[in-house]
Design a protein around this motif. Structure first.
Motif, short mmCIF file in Angstrom:
data_model
loop_
_atom_site.label_atom_id
_atom_site.label_comp_id
_atom_site.label_asym_id
_atom_site.label_seq_id
_atom_site.Cartn_x
_atom_site.Cartn_y
_atom_site.Cartn_z
N VAL A 132 0.82 -1.22 0.00
CA VAL A 132 0.00 0.00 0.00
C VAL A 132 0.86 1.27 0.00
N THR B 47 2.64 1.33 6.57
CA THR B 47 1.44 0.51 6.56
C THR B 47 0.78 0.53 7.93
N LYS B 267 -9.19 -5.12 -1.34
CA LYS B 267 -9.51 -3.94 -0.55
C LYS B 267 -8.76 -2.71 -1.07
N ALA B 268 -7.47 -2.91 -1.38
CA ALA B 268 -6.65 -1.76 -1.77
C ALA B 268 -6.88 -1.34 -3.21
N TYR B 272 -10.21 0.61 -3.02
CA TYR B 272 -9.37 1.76 -2.63
C TYR B 272 -9.43 2.04 -1.14
N ILE B 274 -7.66 2.04 1.70
CA ILE B 274 -6.26 1.92 2.11
C ILE B 274 -6.13 1.58 3.60
N ALA B 277 -7.09 -2.16 4.16
CA ALA B 277 -6.08 -3.01 3.52
C ALA B 277 -4.79 -2.99 4.34
N SER B 278 -4.43 -1.81 4.86
CA SER B 278 -3.21 -1.71 5.66
C SER B 278 -3.32 -2.52 6.94
#
Lengths: 283, 309
Positions: A132, B47, B267-268, B272, B274, B277-278
């Motif tokens: 990410v 992250t 998810k990322a 989108y 973030i 997802a992180s």
């Protein structure tokens, strides 16, 4: 790696010989079963689309080269990207990794051992744990869908491998050679360029081969950090997972062209594979 | 692990070079270290940082701090529990199968017979094949319900054609990844077997040990380290499986084959999201490291026992 001599089969009785023959047949059968998906793919590459789809499957057919001709136009740009990314990242990993491996091998301290373990531990970092921020960073630096961006990531992947493998090859160089050089007044740089590098050339070849294979086969960074301009072979092949999946023969030809170089490399370097894959833990 | 120490040099610093480049061991190590820190440690801490925010790329300006909110929504949603479970089943199932098949194959190849070297070389092929190629070839040409080879086999044996990826999605994916990873297990386990000294086996045979006793008391203790290496390396790799799923099932049907890496990708890069997802990325890293550290300790313990005994 020492080549253990094959253990002589004990043929004291005909019964053992019979049992051995049965075991050999079983070995061949398992191996054939394992190779079948690949053989099937290579066969389909030479079939017409109708033959590739035929059910019951066609085993005897007249081989054609049309599929390869059709696959080539979109294969070449991806091949170029894969080659640049794999070779570029291997070169960069060597430039950064060789001096480190040399220092850790020739000047081993307790800290050096810790450093080595730490480098290996970066392999425990799943790519999803860093993707990410890297994606956002790449977007801001305009590195998305560029070969330099891909090379940077593959270097991260291959650097611990290069350091670890080259360290293990360089520790095998007799230490007396370094000491003799020191007595003659050799500098660290001279030891590195005149002794360590020339004497570990076979190790460098094996390590480079492995690094290229890993970068060539990588999917995650390729899919998430490239789209078209820098798309390597893994992204090209993934286009066959959807609409292009209707062309099995052409897909097989593209897949064959993609895996064949790696297969040949791997077969040639199979002894070194063990060392690289287990980080020297099993010899 | 190989630890090679040169007794004479633990404290010796290199002699100062008389002219030219001043290179010290530390200066040689730093570029590599710095590179790895910049590309693995720094992004990981970023992250962790992102995981505390509600952060969606669709609305990039609004980024409120929500503490452990992302973790809470991840851990309380029962669907996500299935994703974690899928990850473990996929890695565990594949690991067990590759150990059993790879171990059997290693024992079969550790004998003298014609074509042994060639077979061993050919057997490693599936490990060298790009995961995405494995996925598209298996999905289309082997597992296809109508034209696939496996369906034809089932049909010619008198069975009903099977839509493998729809009816047995997880089993199909495990079969596919087992095909890829068995050569790895075989290769490491075979090397382990070949380093077993012949005289130990001879001695056991002279003492009248049965093949089973021979296997239990001589082969197994010697084999332990190779097995542990396979378990460690495969665990790390199999928790990260992505290409095979991306290329075959895309995580479906439903969530049946969605593992953590594929979930984070969705998810990322599809939603989108973030922040979420992180948080999932952090959980994956923690899970991998707990397992890896535990397995590494086990290997080190065996190493010490082996050296002491």
């Amino acid at each position: 790696m020492t080549t253990a001599p094959a253990r002589p089969a004990i043929n004291h009785a005909a019964r053992t010989r019979g049992r051995n023959a049965v075991l050999t047949v079983i070995t061949y059968l398992i191996a054939i079963a394992f190779l079948f998906p690949l053989v099937w793919m290579f066969l389909a590459a030479f079939k017409t689309e109708a033959e590739a789809f035929a059910s019951p499957p066609v085993f005897v057919f007249t081989p054609i080269l049309e599929n390869f001709q059709n696959a080539l136009p979109s294969y070449f740009p991806a091949l170029k990207n894969s080659l640049v990314a794999a070779i570029g990242s291997t070169v960069l990993a060597f430039v950064l990794g060789l001096p480190a491996a040399f220092a850790l091998a020739v000047y081993p301290t307790t800290r050096a051992q810790g450093t080595l373990t730490w480098m290996l531990s970066t392999k425990m970092m799943p790519a999803v744990g860093v993707i990410v921020p890297l994606f956002l960073l790449f977007r801001n630096l305009q590195l998305l869908d560029t070969l330099p961006g891909l090379i940077l990531m593959y270097t991260t992947m291959n650097l611990p491998l290069v350091v670890w493998m080259m360290h293990s090859y360089m520790t095998e160089i007799p230490f007396a050679i370094y000491e003799a050089a020191k007595v003659d007044g050799a500098s660290v740089a001279q030891e590195f360029f005149r002794i360590a590098l020339p004497l570990s050339t076979p190790g460098m070849a094996a390590t480079a081969l492995l690094a290229v294979i890993f970068a060539w086969n990588e999917v995650f960074f390729a899919v998430n950090l490239t789209s078209s301009d820098a798309a390597p072979l893994s992204v090209f092949i993934s286009s066959y997972k959807t609409s292009m999946g209707l062309f099995w023969a052409q897909m097989s030809a593209a897949a064959a062209l993609t895996v064949l170089p790696v297969l040949i490399f791997g077969w040639v370097a199979q002894r070194q594979l063990v060392r690289g894959l287990s980080f020297g833990a099993v010899k | 692990m190989t630890t090679v120490a040169h007794p004479t040099t633990t404290t010796a610093s290199p002699p100062a070079p008389k002219r030219g480049l001043r290179l010290t061991p530390a200066a040689l190590i730093w570029p590599a270290m710095l590179y790895l820190i910049l590309t693995t440690q720094v992004p990981f801490f970023m992250t962790v940082y992102y995981s505390f925010f509600r952060y969606n790329l669709v609305i990039p300006d609004e980024r409120p701090f929500i503490g452990f909110g992302n973790y809470a929504s991840l851990l309380t949603n029962p669907q996500n529990l299935q994703v974690v479970l899928n990850t473990v089943i996929l890695a565990g199932g594949t690991l067990i199968l590759t150990l059993l098949i790879g171990g059997a194959m290693a024992m079969l190849l550790n004998r003298n017979f014609p074509g042994r070297t060639l077979l061993r070389t050919l057997m490693i092929s599936s490990f060298l094949v790009m995961p995405i190629v494995t996925a598209v070839v298996w999905k289309n040409m082997l597992l296809n319900p109508v034209f696939g080879f496996f369906s034809w086999v089932v049909a010619s044996l008198g069975g009903q054609p099977v839509d493998w990826l729809a009816q047995y999605p997880m089993a199909s994916v495990i079969a596919m990844i087992t095909w890829e990873w068995t050569p790895f297990a075989m290769l490491i386990l075979l090397t382990g077997l070949q380093s077993l000294p012949d005289d130990q086996l001879e001695a056991a045979r002279l003492d009248g040990a049965s093949p089973l006793q021979e296997f239990r008391h001589i082969v197994m203790p010697h084999w332990t380290q190779a097995i542990q290496v396979v378990v460690l390396m495969e665990t790390i790799a199999l928790l990260q499986v992505y290409g095979e799923i991306y290329g075959s099932t895309s995580g479906g049907p439903g969530l049946a084959t969605t593992n953590l890496p594929y979930f984070i990708y969705q998810k990322a890069f599809a939603e989108y999201n973030i922040g979420l997802a992180s948080a999932a990325g952090v959980i994956t890293v923690i899970l991998t490291n707990i397992l890896a550290i535990y397995l590494l300790r086990m290997i080190n313990r065996t190493n010490i026992t082996n050296k002491g005994g």
